[in-house]
Design a protein around this motif. Structure first.
Motif, short mmCIF file in Angstrom:
data_model
loop_
_atom_site.label_atom_id
_atom_site.label_comp_id
_atom_site.label_asym_id
_atom_site.label_seq_id
_atom_site.Cartn_x
_atom_site.Cartn_y
_atom_site.Cartn_z
N ARG A 89 -4.73 -1.67 1.30
CA ARG A 89 -5.04 -1.07 2.61
C ARG A 89 -6.35 -1.63 3.17
O ARG A 89 -6.44 -1.98 4.35
CB ARG A 89 -5.14 0.45 2.51
CG ARG A 89 -5.56 1.07 3.85
CD ARG A 89 -5.61 2.58 3.83
NE ARG A 89 -6.08 3.04 5.13
CZ ARG A 89 -7.31 3.43 5.39
NH1 ARG A 89 -8.23 3.41 4.44
NH2 ARG A 89 -7.66 3.83 6.60
N SER A 90 -7.37 -1.71 2.31
CA SER A 90 -8.66 -2.24 2.77
C SER A 90 -8.52 -3.68 3.24
O SER A 90 -9.06 -4.06 4.28
CB SER A 90 -9.71 -2.17 1.65
OG SER A 90 -10.02 -0.84 1.36
N GLN B 87 -9.93 6.27 3.17
CA GLN B 87 -8.80 6.09 2.24
C GLN B 87 -8.12 7.41 1.83
O GLN B 87 -6.89 7.49 1.83
CB GLN B 87 -9.26 5.32 1.00
CG GLN B 87 -8.16 5.10 -0.06
CD GLN B 87 -6.99 4.26 0.45
OE1 GLN B 87 -7.13 3.48 1.38
NE2 GLN B 87 -5.84 4.43 -0.17
N LYS C 216 0.83 -1.21 0.00
CA LYS C 216 0.00 0.00 0.00
C LYS C 216 0.86 1.26 0.00
O LYS C 216 0.64 2.19 -0.78
CB LYS C 216 -0.91 -0.04 1.24
CG LYS C 216 -1.85 1.14 1.41
CD LYS C 216 -1.34 2.26 2.29
CE LYS C 216 -0.96 1.87 3.68
NZ LYS C 216 -0.53 3.05 4.50
N SER D 160 -12.73 1.45 5.84
CA SER D 160 -11.53 1.67 5.01
C SER D 160 -11.81 2.57 3.82
O SER D 160 -11.02 3.47 3.51
CB SER D 160 -10.99 0.33 4.48
OG SER D 160 -10.45 -0.42 5.51
N ALA E 151 -5.89 1.59 -2.30
CA ALA E 151 -7.12 1.28 -1.54
C ALA E 151 -7.29 -0.23 -1.34
O ALA E 151 -7.74 -0.66 -0.26
CB ALA E 151 -8.34 1.85 -2.26
#
Length: 289
Positions: free
Chosen positions: A263-264, A222, A36, A218, A260
């Motif tokens: 990270r999500s 973001q 990420k 998330s 995204a």
């Protein structure tokens, strides 16, 4: 050890349970955090018209150039940040909940948001210097050898102020994430059928609730994460406004959602796992989480 645990203050027990859950989730999902950070910082060095770089491209590139273990680069500052950080979060959360909901009343949706956001803000401010170092480790732009060496280097070359860079963006990301997460998580758990909640599969049901809550939280937070990464990786003292303007001018609205997917995945799985492990450990200690 068991005697010591039984005599410990409930908030200390919450801290220990949170720290243990943070250790497990950090070790498992560190590669997603690294990917990420690389995706977000790639924006600064890519030329206009260059082909789009995705999550799998970055993953393969890291394994090729830095070996498979390169995916865990930055895991030591992640541990230094997450082990006490998650502990501080859960102990603060537990203390606030015990103080304001003494009769065992469950918080409503609005109260859950405030509870989660307040606990995360305390943990976020306490651990921000290590968060800055962790982000720089993962970016691949700095040749730091250790967390202490990195802290010393930043203080000497950029001043102590640099260790608190991205404070606004971090709070704008972490406090809403945690508030939204706790709200959705507690509401989803309440909607579980009683036969699931009281069965041996309850941890699995809770994990599912956590995954759903994590995805929603998330996506909402973001843009703040992208802004935070740009501020903390930049050696010059960018403000939140500078970073937002730069990202928008260079990459448009899409730039705010770079990274995204990893990270999500990471935030969702980490939060779901941390909460599930925390609640199970607290139950073993005879405490209501």
């Amino acid at each position: 050890v068991e005697v010591c645990l039984s005599l410990a203050h409930p908030a200390l027990k919450a801290f220990m349970c949170g720290s243990l859950s943070g250790t497990c989730s950090t070790l498992l999902f560190q590669p997603l955090d690294l990917v990420k950070t690389r995706l977000q910082t790639l924006q600064n060095i890519m030329k206009p018209g260059a082909p789009k770089v995705g999550m799998m491209t970055v993953l393969v590139q890291v394994i090729r150039t830095e070996t498979f273990l390169g995916l865990w680069k930055g895991v030591s500052p992640s541990f230094v940040r997450c082990i006490p950080g998650v502990g501080i979060y859960f102990s603060t959360f537990y203390s606030l909940k015990q103080h304001y909901f003494q009769e065992g009343r469950a918080p409503n949706a609005g109260e859950a948001v405030l509870l989660g956001a307040g606990a995360r803000a305390v943990a976020g401010v306490c651990m921000l210097p290590v968060t800055v170092i962790k982000t720089r480790f993962e970016s691949g732009r700095y040749n730091y050898v250790s967390v202490l060496g990195a802290l010393k280097s930043v203080c000497e070359t950029e001043g102590p102020r640099a260790l608190f860079s991205g404070l606004t963006a971090t709070l704008l990301r972490d406090a809403p994430f945690s508030g939204i997460y706790v709200m959705f998580y507690s509401q989803a758990k309440r909607s579980l059928p009683p036969e699931v909640s009281s069965s041996p599969y309850a941890p699995l049901g809770n994990f599912g609730c956590g995954v759903m809550a994590g995805v929603l939280a998330s996506v909402v937070t973001q843009p703040a994460d992208v802004v935070k990464t740009h501020i903390q990786v930049s050696p010059s003292h960018w403000t939140t406004k500078d970073a937002i303007r730069y990202i928008y001018m260079e990459h448009g609205l899409r730039g705010f959602f770079r990274g995204a997917v990893p990270r999500s995945l990471r935030r969702t799985l980490m939060a779901a796992m941390a909460w599930t492990v925390y609640e199970q450990l607290m139950a073993r200690m005879g405490l209501k989480s």
